[in-house]
Design a protein around this motif. Structure first.
Motif, PDB file in Angstrom:
ATOM      1  N   LEU A  58     -20.097 -22.102   7.138  1.00 19.53           N
ATOM      2  CA  LEU A  58     -20.810 -20.858   7.404  1.00 19.53           C
ATOM      3  C   LEU A  58     -19.997 -20.044   8.402  1.00 19.53           C
ATOM      4  CD1 LEU A  58     -24.511 -22.080   7.818  1.00 19.53           C
ATOM      5  CD2 LEU A  58     -23.426 -21.120   5.804  1.00 19.53           C
ATOM      6  N   PRO A  59     -20.150 -18.726   8.392  1.00 18.81           N
ATOM      7  CA  PRO A  59     -19.436 -17.903   9.369  1.00 18.81           C
ATOM      8  C   PRO A  59     -19.787 -18.324  10.800  1.00 18.81           C
ATOM      9  CG  PRO A  59     -20.540 -16.529   7.713  1.00 18.81           C
ATOM     10  CD  PRO A  59     -20.993 -17.940   7.499  1.00 18.81           C
ATOM     11  N   ALA A  60     -18.846 -18.174  11.705  1.00 13.46           N
ATOM     12  CA  ALA A  60     -19.046 -18.581  13.098  1.00 13.46           C
ATOM     13  C   ALA A  60     -20.221 -17.852  13.740  1.00 13.46           C
ATOM     14  CB  ALA A  60     -17.779 -18.344  13.905  1.00 13.46           C
ATOM     15  N   ASP A  61     -20.530 -16.650  13.276  1.00 12.29           N
ATOM     16  CA  ASP A  61     -21.630 -15.889  13.873  1.00 12.29           C
ATOM     17  C   ASP A  61     -22.968 -16.109  13.161  1.00 12.29           C
ATOM     18  OD1 ASP A  61     -21.019 -14.574  11.533  1.00 12.29           O
ATOM     19  OD2 ASP A  61     -20.903 -12.577  12.428  1.00 12.29           O
ATOM     20  N   SER A  62     -23.016 -17.077  12.262  1.00 11.62           N
ATOM     21  CA  SER A  62     -24.254 -17.381  11.539  1.00 11.62           C
ATOM     22  C   SER A  62     -25.320 -17.907  12.502  1.00 11.62           C
ATOM     23  CB  SER A  62     -23.990 -18.433  10.457  1.00 11.62           C
ATOM     24  OG  SER A  62     -25.202 -18.843   9.873  1.00 11.62           O
ATOM     25  N   LEU A  63     -26.547 -17.461  12.292  1.00 14.85           N
ATOM     26  CA  LEU A  63     -27.656 -17.899  13.133  1.00 14.85           C
ATOM     27  C   LEU A  63     -28.606 -18.835  12.389  1.00 14.85           C
ATOM     28  CD1 LEU A  63     -28.486 -14.515  14.889  1.00 14.85           C
ATOM     29  CD2 LEU A  63     -27.137 -16.419  15.774  1.00 14.85           C
ATOM     30  N   ALA A  64     -28.168 -19.355  11.258  1.00 19.27           N
ATOM     31  CA  ALA A  64     -29.005 -20.261  10.472  1.00 19.27           C
ATOM     32  C   ALA A  64     -29.264 -21.536  11.267  1.00 19.27           C
ATOM     33  CB  ALA A  64     -28.318 -20.607   9.158  1.00 19.27           C
ATOM     34  N   PRO A  65     -30.522 -22.008  11.276  1.00 23.48           N
ATOM     35  CA  PRO A  65     -30.819 -23.250  11.994  1.00 23.48           C
ATOM     36  C   PRO A  65     -30.215 -24.449  11.268  1.00 23.48           C
ATOM     37  CG  PRO A  65     -32.776 -22.466  10.838  1.00 23.48           C
ATOM     38  CD  PRO A  65     -31.711 -21.417  10.651  1.00 23.48           C
ATOM     39  N   SER A  66     -29.738 -25.411  12.024  1.00 23.44           N
ATOM     40  CA  SER A  66     -29.154 -26.623  11.463  1.00 23.44           C
ATOM     41  C   SER A  66     -30.253 -27.640  11.204  1.00 23.44           C
ATOM     42  CB  SER A  66     -28.131 -27.231  12.414  1.00 23.44           C
ATOM     43  OG  SER A  66     -27.090 -26.317  12.675  1.00 23.44           O
ATOM     44  N   GLN A  67     -30.247 -28.205  10.000  1.00 21.99           N
ATOM     45  CA  GLN A  67     -31.217 -29.247   9.681  1.00 21.99           C
ATOM     46  C   GLN A  67     -30.806 -30.570  10.341  1.00 21.99           C
ATOM     47  OE1 GLN A  67     -32.008 -29.574   5.492  1.00 21.99           O
ATOM     48  NE2 GLN A  67     -33.658 -31.030   5.777  1.00 21.99           N
ATOM     49  N   PHE A  68     -29.493 -30.804  10.404  1.00 23.18           N
ATOM     50  CA  PHE A  68     -28.963 -32.011  11.022  1.00 23.18           C
ATOM     51  C   PHE A  68     -27.814 -31.639  11.942  1.00 23.18           C
ATOM     52  CE2 PHE A  68     -30.320 -33.269   6.687  1.00 23.18           C
ATOM     53  CZ  PHE A  68     -31.440 -33.997   7.046  1.00 23.18           C
ATOM     54  N   ILE A  69     -27.691 -32.355  13.059  1.00 23.60           N
ATOM     55  CA  ILE A  69     -26.598 -32.142  14.004  1.00 23.60           C
ATOM     56  C   ILE A  69     -25.849 -33.455  14.139  1.00 23.60           C
ATOM     57  CG2 ILE A  69     -25.970 -31.538  16.363  1.00 23.60           C
ATOM     58  CD1 ILE A  69     -28.518 -29.801  16.433  1.00 23.60           C
ATOM     59  N   LEU A  70     -24.560 -33.396  13.862  1.00 24.86           N
ATOM     60  CA  LEU A  70     -23.714 -34.588  13.914  1.00 24.86           C
ATOM     61  C   LEU A  70     -22.792 -34.514  15.118  1.00 24.86           C
ATOM     62  CD1 LEU A  70     -22.755 -34.858  10.135  1.00 24.86           C
ATOM     63  CD2 LEU A  70     -24.631 -35.970  11.351  1.00 24.86           C
ATOM     64  N   PRO A  71     -22.406 -35.671  15.644  1.00 23.95           N
ATOM     65  CA  PRO A  71     -21.533 -35.696  16.819  1.00 23.95           C
ATOM     66  C   PRO A  71     -20.115 -35.265  16.458  1.00 23.95           C
ATOM     67  CG  PRO A  71     -21.845 -37.909  15.979  1.00 23.95           C
ATOM     68  CD  PRO A  71     -22.748 -37.016  15.178  1.00 23.95           C
ATOM     69  N   PRO A  72     -19.340 -34.864  17.472  1.00 27.12           N
ATOM     70  CA  PRO A  72     -17.935 -34.540  17.216  1.00 27.12           C
ATOM     71  C   PRO A  72     -17.149 -35.810  16.887  1.00 27.12           C
ATOM     72  CG  PRO A  72     -18.378 -34.503  19.566  1.00 27.12           C
ATOM     73  CD  PRO A  72     -19.702 -34.722  18.874  1.00 27.12           C
ATOM     74  N   ALA A  73     -15.989 -35.622  16.298  1.00 24.89           N
ATOM     75  CA  ALA A  73     -15.159 -36.752  15.873  1.00 24.89           C
ATOM     76  C   ALA A  73     -14.748 -37.646  17.039  1.00 24.89           C
ATOM     77  CB  ALA A  73     -13.921 -36.238  15.136  1.00 24.89           C
ATOM     78  N   ASP A  74     -14.656 -37.072  18.234  1.00 22.04           N
ATOM     79  CA  ASP A  74     -14.208 -37.871  19.381  1.00 22.04           C
ATOM     80  C   ASP A  74     -15.365 -38.436  20.209  1.00 22.04           C
ATOM     81  OD1 ASP A  74     -15.103 -35.495  20.482  1.00 22.04           O
ATOM     82  OD2 ASP A  74     -13.314 -35.166  21.726  1.00 22.04           O
ATOM     83  N   LEU A  89     -28.816 -40.471  12.096  1.00 21.84           N
ATOM     84  CA  LEU A  89     -28.456 -39.075  12.339  1.00 21.84           C
ATOM     85  C   LEU A  89     -28.998 -38.173  11.233  1.00 21.84           C
ATOM     86  CD1 LEU A  89     -24.727 -39.573  13.397  1.00 21.84           C
ATOM     87  CD2 LEU A  89     -26.627 -38.917  14.891  1.00 21.84           C
ATOM     88  N   ILE A  90     -29.107 -38.725  10.031  1.00 28.18           N
ATOM     89  CA  ILE A  90     -29.565 -37.954   8.860  1.00 28.18           C
ATOM     90  C   ILE A  90     -30.772 -38.675   8.269  1.00 28.18           C
ATOM     91  CG2 ILE A  90     -28.914 -36.992   6.623  1.00 28.18           C
ATOM     92  CD1 ILE A  90     -26.015 -37.023   7.610  1.00 28.18           C
ATOM     93  N   PRO A  91     -31.971 -38.335   8.745  1.00 28.81           N
ATOM     94  CA  PRO A  91     -33.176 -38.984   8.224  1.00 28.81           C
ATOM     95  C   PRO A  91     -33.403 -38.674   6.753  1.00 28.81           C
ATOM     96  CG  PRO A  91     -33.642 -37.788  10.254  1.00 28.81           C
ATOM     97  CD  PRO A  91     -32.264 -37.406   9.810  1.00 28.81           C
TER      98      PRO A  91
END
Length: 94
Positions: A58-74, A89-91
């Motif tokens: 999605l574009p960086a300025d998108s305001l769509a709510p995230s259904q799931f939030i995943l941790p960064p790779a590090d 993390l993903i019910p």
């Protein structure tokens, strides 16, 4: 469904990807439970890679709510453990 990878942005995945992502999520949970850093790193990499491959950014300025939030790779194993809910993390939805 909208999935955010912390520090990277949001990706739009089809609802059909949910079952596959759940299998990657279960593998990640198993790796954390085993305490193996090597298994954890591999499982986190695989989950994030699957989201990147299957998702449309999605574009960086998108305001769509995230259904799931995943941790960064590090992220550390402890950080991911704190993010886990009762269903990972993903019910499962539906």
């Amino acid at each position: 469904m909208i999935v955010r990878i912390m520090g990277e942005g949001q990706l739009d995945l089809s609802d059909a990807d949910l079952e596959l992502l759940n299998s990657f999520d279960r593998t990640l949970e198993d790796a954390i439970e085993s305490g193996s850093e090597e298994n954890f790193r591999g499982a986190l990499h695989d989950l994030l890679q699957k989201v990147r491959e299957g998702g449309k950014p999605l574009p960086a300025d998108s305001l769509a709510p995230s259904q799931f939030i995943l941790p960064p790779a590090d992220a550390s194993m402890d950080e991911v453990r704190q993010m886990l809910g009762d269903e990972g993390l993903i019910p499962d939805v539906g």
